[in-house]
Design a protein around this motif. Structure first.
Motif: not given
Length: 234
Positions: A138, A145, A147
């Protein structure tokens, strides 16, 4: 309107003064001076939209953490950690121009200015940890967070035979780029900074690193020891 009025007023003042300069009568000089002042007033009052509007330009761009001589961390298992900048490209400036409307006769709306939008991007290499990792699970940017695929992330696991990154070689030149063998790092190519307020965000990564081959107990680590899993129904 101000141009007409002030040019007439300037001609009247020039006529009252009388005389000539360089062959030009005071009436002509007064009309010219009044017209110049009136034109500037008309542009200020009625000419909104004639000048280009520029947005997005910044005077200074800063990088995320980069400390010379900082220790490279060692991790075991799965851990979230920050990163150190080991390479960065020049900031690239992209200008996007949006044409405004003239606002003249027959135009459906008022005049709108041309807009020049300025955006920035940069490419980075970020060192993670020592040793060989299996993956980066991650990614966070400024605590949110994101991608990994949206960042254009390339992961170098820190193997002893990994090759230099082709982007860094294209910028710095072939043969002048280290491969950082034994150090896991990531490369982010053409990071768009507009989504982060035109600055490089603080990145952190969740890294998975099993026991390294050749160390005591490495053979018992499931990553190295388990070759397959059979699942039976019920």
């Amino acid at each position: 309107m101000a141009t007409i009025l002030l040019s007439a007023a300037g001609a009247a003042v020039g006529g009252a003064v009388g005389g000539s300069v360089l062959g030009l009568s005071s009436v002509v000089i007064g009309r010219f001076a009044g017209a110049v002042i009136g034109r500037s007033i008309d542009q200020r009052l009625l000419g909104q939209g004639s000048e280009v509007v520029e947005t997005g330009r910044v005077s200074r761009l800063r990088l995320t953490g980069a400390g010379e001589g900082d220790a490279i961390p060692q991790i075991y298992g799965r851990m979230r950690l920050g990163a150190q900048v080991i390479w960065a490209s020049e900031f690239r400036e992209t200008v996007t121009v949006t044409r405004g409307s003239g606002g003249g006769k027959g135009s459906p709306g008022p005049a709108t200015p041309d807009t020049r939008r300025i955006s920035y991007s940069v490419s980075l290499a970020l060192a993670l940890c020592e040793g060989e990792i299996t993956r980066v699970a991650r990614v966070w940017a400024d605590g949110t967070e994101v991608s990994p695929t949206g960042l254009g992330l390339r992961v170098y696991p820190g193997t002893r035979d990994q090759a230099p990154d082709p982007l860094i070689e294209a910028v710095e030149g072939p043969g002048s780029v280290p491969a950082y063998r034994g150090t896991a790092y990531v490369v982010i190519e053409d990071l768009d900074l507009s989504r982060f307020g035109n600055r490089v965000p603080q990145f952190s990564f969740e890294v998975c690193r099993p026991s390294q081959a050749g160390t005591p107990g490495a053979a018992l680590d499931p990553v190295h020891n388990v070759k397959g899993v059979a699942l039976l129904p019920g």
